[in-house]
Design a protein around this motif. Structure first.
Motif, PDB file in Angstrom:
ATOM      1  N   ALA A 167      11.532  -4.385  -3.440  1.00 57.83           N
ATOM      2  CA  ALA A 167      10.218  -3.742  -3.571  1.00 57.83           C
ATOM      3  C   ALA A 167       9.787  -3.171  -2.231  1.00 57.83           C
ATOM      4  N   ARG A 168       8.951  -2.154  -2.329  1.00 56.50           N
ATOM      5  CA  ARG A 168       8.367  -1.536  -1.134  1.00 56.50           C
ATOM      6  C   ARG A 168       6.909  -1.198  -1.404  1.00 56.50           C
ATOM      7  N   TYR A 169       6.075  -1.425  -0.388  1.00 55.44           N
ATOM      8  CA  TYR A 169       4.693  -0.970  -0.460  1.00 55.44           C
ATOM      9  C   TYR A 169       4.678   0.495  -0.057  1.00 55.44           C
ATOM     10  N   VAL A 170       3.950   1.300  -0.827  1.00 60.66           N
ATOM     11  CA  VAL A 170       3.936   2.741  -0.558  1.00 60.66           C
ATOM     12  C   VAL A 170       2.569   3.245  -0.118  1.00 60.66           C
ATOM     13  N   ALA A 171       1.507   2.472  -0.348  1.00 62.11           N
ATOM     14  CA  ALA A 171       0.175   2.907   0.064  1.00 62.11           C
ATOM     15  C   ALA A 171      -0.731   1.695   0.266  1.00 62.11           C
ATOM     16  N   ARG A 172      -1.641   1.822   1.227  1.00 69.86           N
ATOM     17  CA  ARG A 172      -2.690   0.828   1.447  1.00 69.86           C
ATOM     18  C   ARG A 172      -4.020   1.507   1.145  1.00 69.86           C
ATOM     19  N   ALA A 173      -4.730   0.974   0.141  1.00 68.24           N
ATOM     20  CA  ALA A 173      -5.972   1.595  -0.322  1.00 68.24           C
ATOM     21  C   ALA A 173      -7.172   0.790   0.150  1.00 68.24           C
ATOM     22  N   ARG A 174      -8.287   1.472   0.316  1.00 73.00           N
ATOM     23  CA  ARG A 174      -9.473   0.784   0.829  1.00 73.00           C
ATOM     24  C   ARG A 174     -10.065  -0.184  -0.188  1.00 73.00           C
ATOM     25  N   ASP A 175      -9.773   0.052  -1.508  1.00 74.27           N
ATOM     26  CA  ASP A 175     -10.343  -0.831  -2.526  1.00 74.27           C
ATOM     27  C   ASP A 175      -9.534  -0.736  -3.822  1.00 74.27           C
ATOM     28  N   GLY A 176      -9.926  -1.560  -4.780  1.00 69.71           N
ATOM     29  CA  GLY A 176      -9.217  -1.629  -6.043  1.00 69.71           C
ATOM     30  C   GLY A 176      -9.405  -0.423  -6.927  1.00 69.71           C
ATOM     31  N   ARG A 177     -10.493   0.313  -6.745  1.00 68.26           N
ATOM     32  CA  ARG A 177     -10.684   1.536  -7.536  1.00 68.26           C
ATOM     33  C   ARG A 177      -9.680   2.598  -7.120  1.00 68.26           C
ATOM     34  N   VAL A 178      -9.558   2.819  -5.818  1.00 66.18           N
ATOM     35  CA  VAL A 178      -8.636   3.836  -5.320  1.00 66.18           C
ATOM     36  C   VAL A 178      -7.196   3.498  -5.683  1.00 66.18           C
ATOM     37  N   VAL A 179      -6.808   2.225  -5.515  1.00 62.10           N
ATOM     38  CA  VAL A 179      -5.404   1.880  -5.740  1.00 62.10           C
ATOM     39  C   VAL A 179      -5.026   2.069  -7.207  1.00 62.10           C
ATOM     40  N   ARG A 180      -5.968   1.860  -8.130  1.00 63.63           N
ATOM     41  CA  ARG A 180      -5.638   2.047  -9.544  1.00 63.63           C
ATOM     42  C   ARG A 180      -5.602   3.521  -9.932  1.00 63.63           C
ATOM     43  N   ILE A 181      -6.355   4.343  -9.247  1.00 65.77           N
ATOM     44  CA  ILE A 181      -6.221   5.789  -9.438  1.00 65.77           C
ATOM     45  C   ILE A 181      -4.831   6.240  -8.991  1.00 65.77           C
ATOM     46  N   LEU A 182      -4.380   5.711  -7.851  1.00 61.35           N
ATOM     47  CA  LEU A 182      -3.044   6.053  -7.355  1.00 61.35           C
ATOM     48  C   LEU A 182      -1.961   5.545  -8.308  1.00 61.35           C
ATOM     49  N   GLU A 183      -2.148   4.351  -8.825  1.00 64.07           N
ATOM     50  CA  GLU A 183      -1.178   3.780  -9.756  1.00 64.07           C
ATOM     51  C   GLU A 183      -1.036   4.661 -10.987  1.00 64.07           C
ATOM     52  N   ASP A 184      -2.148   5.066 -11.561  1.00 62.24           N
ATOM     53  CA  ASP A 184      -2.106   5.936 -12.747  1.00 62.24           C
ATOM     54  C   ASP A 184      -1.460   7.279 -12.427  1.00 62.24           C
ATOM     55  N   LEU A 185      -1.712   7.780 -11.215  1.00 62.81           N
ATOM     56  CA  LEU A 185      -1.137   9.066 -10.807  1.00 62.81           C
ATOM     57  C   LEU A 185       0.385   8.976 -10.728  1.00 62.81           C
ATOM     58  N   VAL A 186       0.897   7.913 -10.136  1.00 62.49           N
ATOM     59  CA  VAL A 186       2.347   7.745 -10.029  1.00 62.49           C
ATOM     60  C   VAL A 186       2.975   7.591 -11.411  1.00 62.49           C
TER      61      VAL A 186
END
Length: 323
Positions: A167-186
């Protein structure tokens, strides 16, 4: 093959409700580290919890006392660091996975999945979601991969519980809202799913792909995810390229060697074996009197009631056929 195969006796008459495998403790920082302290969490009738160690060399013996699944209760989230696990007041049967209908509706953790779409959350859950989160790409023993998220404090443990091979981390998000937007985008743009079935993870461990091949798959998919995120207009995150360190006790299952599916269903009967490795919820086990290694999906025990005891799983009558 008979359905109920066991020998031995209970150590006591206490019936424990299994809550599943948990990987707590410090992360692995090198490939030589055990990493975490995996345990099987059990709830006593009093509501108190007991933890049974699943480290290599431990022995696990139990009898399934009830074939039906029972409700595991629900979570109330008070802050980023404090939450309460509320036991099911009715002691009801599970109706939705591992919960009854009432506990499912009361469980605040289910609200996480709609927060980034404007869904309602409690003040405590909002505080939890507003802390730093990480986006990762995980690859499992057969090559299946997914994108996922983890809060800062659970950054390493989340992937240990997932049973990742690489596994690899690909992004560090400021909060849980942003990270889930990124997750859906990927998921939408790169086609990476957000789940890999538990049964598929266990099956892949019978004959895992070589580590270099899995790492290459993971590196390629992680690079594709970062390239995609580099062009997004979403704000509030930074790209990272950081490998996750797999615990040594999980590596014991991902190495070469013949393994076989555990031959007895975990919804009834008695079982006992020595644990020689653990990846996520999957144990590599050695049965008394057998030279073969078996993969046991301990996730199948969650929400079942067991008695701990001096039990031993019967070796398959046609053991020679395994080879």
């Amino acid at each position: 093959m008979p359905h109920l195969l066991y020998s031995g006796t209970p150590l006591a008459d206490t019936r424990y409700l299994v809550h599943g495998v948990s990987w707590d403790g410090p992360p692995a920082t090198t490939a030589a580290d055990d990493g975490g302290a995996p345990v099987l969490r059990l709830q006593a009738p009093s509501g108190d919890f007991r933890q049974v160690s699943l480290h290599p060399g431990a022995r696990l013996g139990f009898r399934v006392a009830d074939p039906a699944k029972s409700c595991l209760g629900h979570l109330l989230v008070h802050s980023s660091t404090r939450r309460d696990h509320i036991l099911c007041a009715a002691g009801a049967r599970a109706a939705r996975g591992k919960q009854c209908e009432r506990c499912f509706m009361l469980d605040e953790s289910r609200l996480i999945h709609d927060f980034h779409r404007g869904g309602r959350v409690t003040p405590g859950l909002r505080e939890y979601l507003m802390q730093e989160h990480w986006l990762y790409v995980a690859t499992f023993a057969g090559g299946a991969s997914k994108v996922g998220t983890a809060s800062g404090p659970r950054k390493w443990n989340r992937l240990a519980e997932q049973g990742a091979a690489a596994a690899r981390y690909v992004a560090r998000a400021r909060d849980g809202r942003v990270v889930r937007i990124l997750e859906d985008l990927v998921t939408a743009e790169a086609g990476l799913p957000q789940q890999v079935r538990s049964a598929a993870k266990a099956e892949a461990l019978l004959r895992p792909l070589p580590a270099p091949e899995l790492d290459a798959i993971n590196a390629r998919l992680a690079a594709e995810a970062r390239a995609l995120l580099a062009d997004t207009a979403v704000e509030g995150f930074t790209l990272v390229d950081e490998p996750w360190i797999r615990p040594r006790q999980a590596s014991l299952l991902h190495g070469p060697g013949a393994r076989h599916p555990y031959p007895h269903p975990l919804d009834s009967g008695g079982h006992g074996f020595a644990i020689t490795g653990l990846s996520g919820h999957n144990a590599q086990a050695r049965l008394d009197g057998a030279d073969a290694s078996f993969v046991v999906n301990l996730g199948q025990l969650a929400a079942r009631t067991v008695l701990l005891g001096d039990f031993a799983s019967e070796v398959p009558a046609l053991q020679e056929a395994l080879f």
